[in-house]
Design an enzyme around this catalytic site. Sequence first.
Site, PDB file in Angstrom:
ATOM      1  N   GLU A 128       0.859  -1.197   0.000  1.00  0.00           N
ATOM      2  CA  GLU A 128       0.000   0.000   0.000  1.00  0.00           C
ATOM      3  C   GLU A 128       0.895   1.248   0.000  1.00  0.00           C
ATOM      4  O   GLU A 128       1.943   1.266   0.661  1.00  0.00           O
ATOM      5  CB  GLU A 128      -0.841  -0.004   1.292  1.00  0.00           C
ATOM      6  CG  GLU A 128      -1.653   1.245   1.539  1.00  0.00           C
ATOM      7  CD  GLU A 128      -2.236   1.304   2.971  1.00  0.00           C
ATOM      8  OE1 GLU A 128      -1.564   0.842   3.931  1.00  0.00           O
ATOM      9  OE2 GLU A 128      -3.363   1.810   3.122  1.00  0.00           O
ATOM     10  N   ASN A 138      -7.091   5.995  -1.882  1.00  0.00           N
ATOM     11  CA  ASN A 138      -5.959   5.118  -1.554  1.00  0.00           C
ATOM     12  C   ASN A 138      -6.108   3.910  -2.474  1.00  0.00           C
ATOM     13  O   ASN A 138      -6.934   3.032  -2.233  1.00  0.00           O
ATOM     14  CB  ASN A 138      -6.047   4.733  -0.070  1.00  0.00           C
ATOM     15  CG  ASN A 138      -4.831   3.987   0.407  1.00  0.00           C
ATOM     16  OD1 ASN A 138      -4.085   3.433  -0.395  1.00  0.00           O
ATOM     17  ND2 ASN A 138      -4.641   3.937   1.718  1.00  0.00           N
ATOM     18  N   LYS A 197      -9.387   1.788  -1.985  1.00  0.00           N
ATOM     19  CA  LYS A 197      -9.612   1.293  -0.623  1.00  0.00           C
ATOM     20  C   LYS A 197     -10.976   1.714  -0.075  1.00  0.00           C
ATOM     21  O   LYS A 197     -11.294   2.913  -0.053  1.00  0.00           O
ATOM     22  CB  LYS A 197      -8.486   1.803   0.278  1.00  0.00           C
ATOM     23  CG  LYS A 197      -8.523   1.308   1.713  1.00  0.00           C
ATOM     24  CD  LYS A 197      -7.253   1.787   2.429  1.00  0.00           C
ATOM     25  CE  LYS A 197      -7.113   1.298   3.841  1.00  0.00           C
ATOM     26  NZ  LYS A 197      -5.842   1.719   4.456  1.00  0.00           N
ATOM     27  N   GLU A 212      -6.247   8.768   7.671  1.00  0.00           N
ATOM     28  CA  GLU A 212      -6.762   8.331   6.364  1.00  0.00           C
ATOM     29  C   GLU A 212      -8.138   8.905   6.072  1.00  0.00           C
ATOM     30  O   GLU A 212      -8.462   9.208   4.927  1.00  0.00           O
ATOM     31  CB  GLU A 212      -6.789   6.808   6.286  1.00  0.00           C
ATOM     32  CG  GLU A 212      -5.415   6.206   6.123  1.00  0.00           C
ATOM     33  CD  GLU A 212      -5.474   4.778   5.631  1.00  0.00           C
ATOM     34  OE1 GLU A 212      -6.010   4.520   4.553  1.00  0.00           O
ATOM     35  OE2 GLU A 212      -4.973   3.893   6.358  1.00  0.00           O
ATOM     36  N   CYS A 250      -4.780  -2.890   2.763  1.00  0.00           N
ATOM     37  CA  CYS A 250      -4.502  -2.808   4.193  1.00  0.00           C
ATOM     38  C   CYS A 250      -5.693  -3.133   5.083  1.00  0.00           C
ATOM     39  O   CYS A 250      -6.048  -4.274   5.277  1.00  0.00           O
ATOM     40  CB  CYS A 250      -3.891  -1.450   4.534  1.00  0.00           C
ATOM     41  SG  CYS A 250      -3.150  -1.481   6.190  1.00  0.00           S
ATOM     42  N   ASN A 281       0.268  -0.965   5.439  1.00  0.00           N
ATOM     43  CA  ASN A 281       1.174  -0.209   6.333  1.00  0.00           C
ATOM     44  C   ASN A 281       0.516  -0.284   7.697  1.00  0.00           C
ATOM     45  O   ASN A 281      -0.482   0.406   7.951  1.00  0.00           O
ATOM     46  CB  ASN A 281       1.227   1.267   5.951  1.00  0.00           C
ATOM     47  CG  ASN A 281       2.007   1.570   4.688  1.00  0.00           C
ATOM     48  OD1 ASN A 281       3.122   2.083   4.718  1.00  0.00           O
ATOM     49  ND2 ASN A 281       1.405   1.286   3.544  1.00  0.00           N
TER      50      ASN A 281
HETATM   51  N1  CDV Z   1      -3.020   1.486   6.581  1.00  0.00           N
HETATM   52  C1  CDV Z   1      -3.949   0.870   7.333  1.00  0.00           C
HETATM   53  O1  CDV Z   1      -5.070   0.650   6.888  1.00  0.00           O
HETATM   54  N2  CDV Z   1      -3.588   0.547   8.599  1.00  0.00           N
HETATM   55  C2  CDV Z   1      -4.483  -0.090   9.534  1.00  0.00           C
HETATM   56  C3  CDV Z   1      -4.130   0.260  10.953  1.00  0.00           C
HETATM   57  C4  CDV Z   1      -4.499   1.664  11.267  1.00  0.00           C
HETATM   58  C5  CDV Z   1      -4.838  -0.641  11.939  1.00  0.00           C
HETATM   59  C6  CDV Z   1      -4.467  -1.590   9.379  1.00  0.00           C
HETATM   60  O2  CDV Z   1      -5.556  -2.182   9.314  1.00  0.00           O
HETATM   61  O3  CDV Z   1      -3.409  -2.202   9.397  1.00  0.00           O
END
Ligand code: CDV
Length: 308
Positions: free
Chosen positions: A46, A106, A123, A142, A168, A193
């Site tokens: 990501e 995203n 996303k 975000e 993510c 991330n």
């Molecule tokens: N980049 C993300 O979506 N990170 C989230 C954190 C904030 C929990 C994740 O689900 O890994």
Amino acid sequence: MRMITLAAAQMGPIQRAEEREIVVRRMLALMDEAKGKGCDLIVYPELALTTFFPRWYMTDPTEVDRWFEREMPNDAVRPLFERAASYRMAMSFGYAELTPDGHHYNTAILTDRSGKIIGKYRKIHLPGHSEFDPERTHQHLEKRYFEPGDLGFPVWRELGGIIGMAVCNDRRWPETYRVMGLQGVEMVLIGYNTPSVNAQKGAEGPEKRLFHNRLSVQAGAYQNACWVVAVAKAGNEDGFPMIGGSMIVNPDGEIVAEAKTEHDELLIHACDLDDTLFGKQTIFDFARHRRIEHYGLITSRTGAIPPP
Ligand code: CDV
């Protein structure tokens, strides 16, 4: 057998001051290594081109927009597209997308073996908050910088299989995999991330975060009888640590390759898409076993409402 030799290209940290060109050089080195090992598809994390900028609270739109890509490919990433095409390697990576009409997403893309973008995902499950939160040990903005994706969870026929993408936080939501599962998905590509410590609960450190990462990805693969590759941007970015733990998971939910470091690291596995068939034809044969007459709340209610 329908084989995809898959490369999960985990990336180590990218500091706030580092330019895209430096990052792309690292991505090219991973791609070269993948080519040397005969890979058909390389998957990067990501927001692969920059630091994880949503940790920084910004109020100036110009400052925000410099983290976004206005076109794809652009000059900074063109070498990636050209090399992938010359290697006949499909590729997926995440980036912050600014559309011509001013929308911020995203995003993750998928290219075919000629370097043409054939898939785009934006996303949907955006975590975090939209205003500065002094209670948190670090910010996760975000919801400030991105809009929820507007493309649903599409899948694409590519490399002889059916491929989908998620980004993510999407990986923690069973709906993500199931909507793709209902389109027959055979391989899901996910970049992430993930801060090593929960900003609102210091006791939730890297071990538990790695556990939740495995739990979510392995469950998604098993319950939908598909391959899942989850690829981290890891390590310490400007004092903010993020977990590694990139993995390739088979349709039985087993991890077949897992990262050992928090740096640039390539995981490779030869994935047979026909390994998805047994699960899809037996215990997770959706057509025979699902009972949609009882699932209405999934799409009619967002938050939990306990009984009175
Ligand atoms: N980049 C993300 O979506 N990170 C989230 C954190 C904030 C929990 C994740 O689900 O890994």
